[in-house]
Design a protein around this motif. Structure first.
Motif, mmCIF file in Angstrom:
data_model
loop_
_atom_site.group_PDB
_atom_site.id
_atom_site.type_symbol
_atom_site.label_atom_id
_atom_site.label_comp_id
_atom_site.label_asym_id
_atom_site.label_seq_id
_atom_site.Cartn_x
_atom_site.Cartn_y
_atom_site.Cartn_z
ATOM 1 N N LEU A 207 0.809 -1.210 0.000
ATOM 2 C CA LEU A 207 0.000 0.000 0.000
ATOM 3 C C LEU A 207 0.844 1.263 0.000
ATOM 4 O O LEU A 207 0.334 2.350 0.208
ATOM 5 C CB LEU A 207 -0.938 0.005 1.220
ATOM 6 C CG LEU A 207 -2.021 -1.052 1.223
ATOM 7 C CD1 LEU A 207 -2.832 -0.980 2.500
ATOM 8 C CD2 LEU A 207 -2.935 -0.914 0.029
ATOM 9 N N GLU A 208 2.117 1.124 -0.235
ATOM 10 C CA GLU A 208 3.000 2.292 -0.225
ATOM 11 C C GLU A 208 2.876 3.048 -1.540
ATOM 12 O O GLU A 208 2.791 2.462 -2.609
ATOM 13 C CB GLU A 208 4.450 1.830 -0.041
ATOM 14 C CG GLU A 208 5.434 2.969 0.160
ATOM 15 C CD GLU A 208 6.818 2.431 0.495
ATOM 16 O OE1 GLU A 208 7.740 3.239 0.578
ATOM 17 O OE2 GLU A 208 6.941 1.222 0.678
ATOM 18 N N ASN A 209 2.853 4.385 -1.469
ATOM 19 C CA ASN A 209 2.794 5.145 -2.707
ATOM 20 C C ASN A 209 4.182 5.276 -3.319
ATOM 21 O O ASN A 209 5.165 4.793 -2.795
ATOM 22 C CB ASN A 209 2.153 6.523 -2.486
ATOM 23 C CG ASN A 209 2.947 7.401 -1.539
ATOM 24 O OD1 ASN A 209 4.148 7.211 -1.356
ATOM 25 N ND2 ASN A 209 2.279 8.367 -0.931
ATOM 26 N N GLY A 210 4.243 5.973 -4.448
ATOM 27 C CA GLY A 210 5.477 6.017 -5.203
ATOM 28 C C GLY A 210 6.643 6.631 -4.462
ATOM 29 O O GLY A 210 7.788 6.354 -4.760
ATOM 30 N N GLU A 211 6.394 7.507 -3.498
ATOM 31 C CA GLU A 211 7.472 8.189 -2.802
ATOM 32 C C GLU A 211 7.741 7.606 -1.427
ATOM 33 O O GLU A 211 8.542 8.121 -0.670
ATOM 34 C CB GLU A 211 7.133 9.681 -2.675
ATOM 35 C CG GLU A 211 6.962 10.363 -4.038
ATOM 36 C CD GLU A 211 6.576 11.814 -3.904
ATOM 37 O OE1 GLU A 211 6.310 12.243 -2.752
ATOM 38 O OE2 GLU A 211 6.542 12.527 -4.910
ATOM 39 N N GLY A 212 7.052 6.532 -1.089
ATOM 40 C CA GLY A 212 7.272 5.898 0.195
ATOM 41 C C GLY A 212 6.658 6.659 1.362
ATOM 42 O O GLY A 212 7.025 6.437 2.509
ATOM 43 N N ASP A 213 5.709 7.564 1.067
ATOM 44 C CA ASP A 213 5.074 8.345 2.126
ATOM 45 C C ASP A 213 4.004 7.524 2.835
ATOM 46 O O ASP A 213 3.604 6.456 2.380
ATOM 47 C CB ASP A 213 4.447 9.614 1.547
ATOM 48 C CG ASP A 213 5.488 10.552 0.961
ATOM 49 O OD1 ASP A 213 6.613 10.554 1.484
ATOM 50 O OD2 ASP A 213 5.170 11.258 -0.004
ATOM 51 N N THR A 214 3.525 8.075 3.929
ATOM 52 C CA THR A 214 2.472 7.405 4.678
ATOM 53 C C THR A 214 1.171 7.381 3.878
ATOM 54 O O THR A 214 0.804 8.347 3.215
ATOM 55 C CB THR A 214 2.229 8.124 6.014
ATOM 56 O OG1 THR A 214 3.415 8.041 6.799
ATOM 57 C CG2 THR A 214 1.078 7.483 6.771
ATOM 58 N N VAL A 215 0.482 6.262 3.956
ATOM 59 C CA VAL A 215 -0.809 6.074 3.296
ATOM 60 C C VAL A 215 -1.856 5.841 4.373
ATOM 61 O O VAL A 215 -1.590 5.148 5.361
ATOM 62 C CB VAL A 215 -0.751 4.863 2.329
ATOM 63 C CG1 VAL A 215 -2.122 4.573 1.752
ATOM 64 C CG2 VAL A 215 0.254 5.109 1.224
ATOM 65 N N SER A 216 -3.050 6.421 4.203
ATOM 66 C CA SER A 216 -4.135 6.212 5.161
ATOM 67 C C SER A 216 -5.324 5.567 4.460
ATOM 68 O O SER A 216 -5.676 5.956 3.338
ATOM 69 C CB SER A 216 -4.569 7.539 5.793
ATOM 70 O OG SER A 216 -3.530 8.071 6.585
ATOM 71 N N VAL A 217 -5.931 4.594 5.120
ATOM 72 C CA VAL A 217 -7.061 3.864 4.559
ATOM 73 C C VAL A 217 -8.168 3.774 5.606
ATOM 74 O O VAL A 217 -7.918 3.378 6.748
ATOM 75 C CB VAL A 217 -6.646 2.439 4.117
ATOM 76 C CG1 VAL A 217 -7.813 1.729 3.440
ATOM 77 C CG2 VAL A 217 -5.439 2.485 3.190
ATOM 78 N N PHE A 218 -9.381 4.154 5.222
ATOM 79 C CA PHE A 218 -10.543 4.099 6.104
ATOM 80 C C PHE A 218 -11.491 3.043 5.556
ATOM 81 O O PHE A 218 -12.046 3.197 4.467
ATOM 82 C CB PHE A 218 -11.230 5.465 6.149
ATOM 83 C CG PHE A 218 -12.383 5.555 7.104
ATOM 84 C CD1 PHE A 218 -12.165 5.735 8.459
ATOM 85 C CD2 PHE A 218 -13.693 5.476 6.647
ATOM 86 C CE1 PHE A 218 -13.237 5.830 9.354
ATOM 87 C CE2 PHE A 218 -14.764 5.564 7.527
ATOM 88 C CZ PHE A 218 -14.533 5.749 8.883
ATOM 89 N N ILE A 219 -11.662 1.956 6.291
ATOM 90 C CA ILE A 219 -12.485 0.827 5.841
ATOM 91 C C ILE A 219 -13.731 0.756 6.713
ATOM 92 O O ILE A 219 -13.651 0.526 7.918
ATOM 93 C CB ILE A 219 -11.701 -0.492 5.928
ATOM 94 C CG1 ILE A 219 -10.387 -0.384 5.135
ATOM 95 C CG2 ILE A 219 -12.556 -1.638 5.396
ATOM 96 C CD1 ILE A 219 -9.509 -1.625 5.222
ATOM 97 N N VAL A 220 -14.889 0.970 6.104
ATOM 98 C CA VAL A 220 -16.152 1.000 6.852
ATOM 99 C C VAL A 220 -17.075 -0.105 6.341
ATOM 100 O O VAL A 220 -17.141 -0.377 5.146
ATOM 101 C CB VAL A 220 -16.829 2.388 6.727
ATOM 102 C CG1 VAL A 220 -17.125 2.730 5.282
ATOM 103 C CG2 VAL A 220 -18.094 2.464 7.572
ATOM 104 N N SER A 221 -17.770 -0.750 7.259
ATOM 105 C CA SER A 221 -18.693 -1.821 6.888
ATOM 106 C C SER A 221 -20.134 -1.363 7.027
ATOM 107 O O SER A 221 -20.476 -0.590 7.921
ATOM 108 C CB SER A 221 -18.453 -3.062 7.754
ATOM 109 O OG SER A 221 -18.714 -2.793 9.127
#
Length: 215
Positions: free
Chosen positions: A6-20
């Motif tokens: 899940l890393e982006n091209g620059e190796g920055d932090t990625v955030s993911v919000f998963i809702v059910s």
């Protein structure tokens, strides 16, 4: 989950919000609440803390943690009934966006987990969240709330993603589309075999998200 999926091209932090999406008791173990059951399986798979109720997140049940040090993930169980999910999802996502853990330049990916009658039991399918809901009232509610609050437009402007993952529950016997038959079917208890399939889908779910978000 892999260390760089899940890393982006620059190796920055990625955030993911998963809702059910699903329904509160007594229908929380029904076919229509497959999203909730999958979210709980994901929490166990990721070894995240136990779910806790959060007032800032609209009384949703949440669990959060990091994956591979650079991926912030929040799991959120929508507290509203299926057909009224939209406002609760929009409020919880807005709260996550405002949290320090979220990236500033790029909004977190929003992932909605739900049941899917158009899929055979046990199958998972990832798609664009803004695509046709195909009669799924929970998805319709989420889409409408994102539009009415302006979150959908801002999500796109901030290079965020709106994704959804459906878990197949199939259709009632005879493929009937009568409203009363469909309602009885989706509110019926998820069969044990299908529940075991669903609980075993957590790893597959993360692989799907890795592949999509890494594009």
């Amino acid at each position: 989950m892999s260390s760089d999926g899940l890393e982006n091209g620059e190796g920055d932090t990625v955030s993911v919000f998963i809702v059910s999406l699903g329904n509160p008791p007594p229908h929380d173990q029904s076919r229509h609440s497959a999203g909730h059951i999958l979210l709980k399986a994901l929490q166990s798979h990721l070894e995240f803390p136990a779910f806790r109720r959060s007032r800032p997140f609209g009384n949703s049940l949440i669990s959060e943690g990091k994956v591979a040090d650079h991926v912030n993930v929040m799991l959120c169980q929508c507290p509203a009934s299926m057909n009224e999910s939209g406002d609760a999802v929009a409020k919880a996502y807005r709260q996550f966006v405002s949290a320090p853990a979220a990236t500033v330049d790029e909004w977190p990916t929003l992932v909605v987990l739900h049941d899917e009658m158009e899929l055979a039991p046990g199958q998972l399918r990832l798609g664009r969240g803004a695509a046709s809901a195909k009669g799924h009232n929970g998805l319709k509610s989420v889409q409408q709330s994102l539009r009415s609050t302006g979150l959908g437009g801002r999500l796109a402007a901030k290079k965020g993603r709106f994704l959804r993952v459906g878990f197949g529950i199939g259709r009632p016997a005879g493929s009937t589309r009568r409203k009363e038959d469909v309602a009885a079917f989706v509110l019926g208890q998820l069969p044990e075999g299908e529940r075991e399939q669903l609980e075993g889908c957590a790893e597959e779910l993360m692989e799907l998200l890795e592949e999509e978000i890494a594009k």
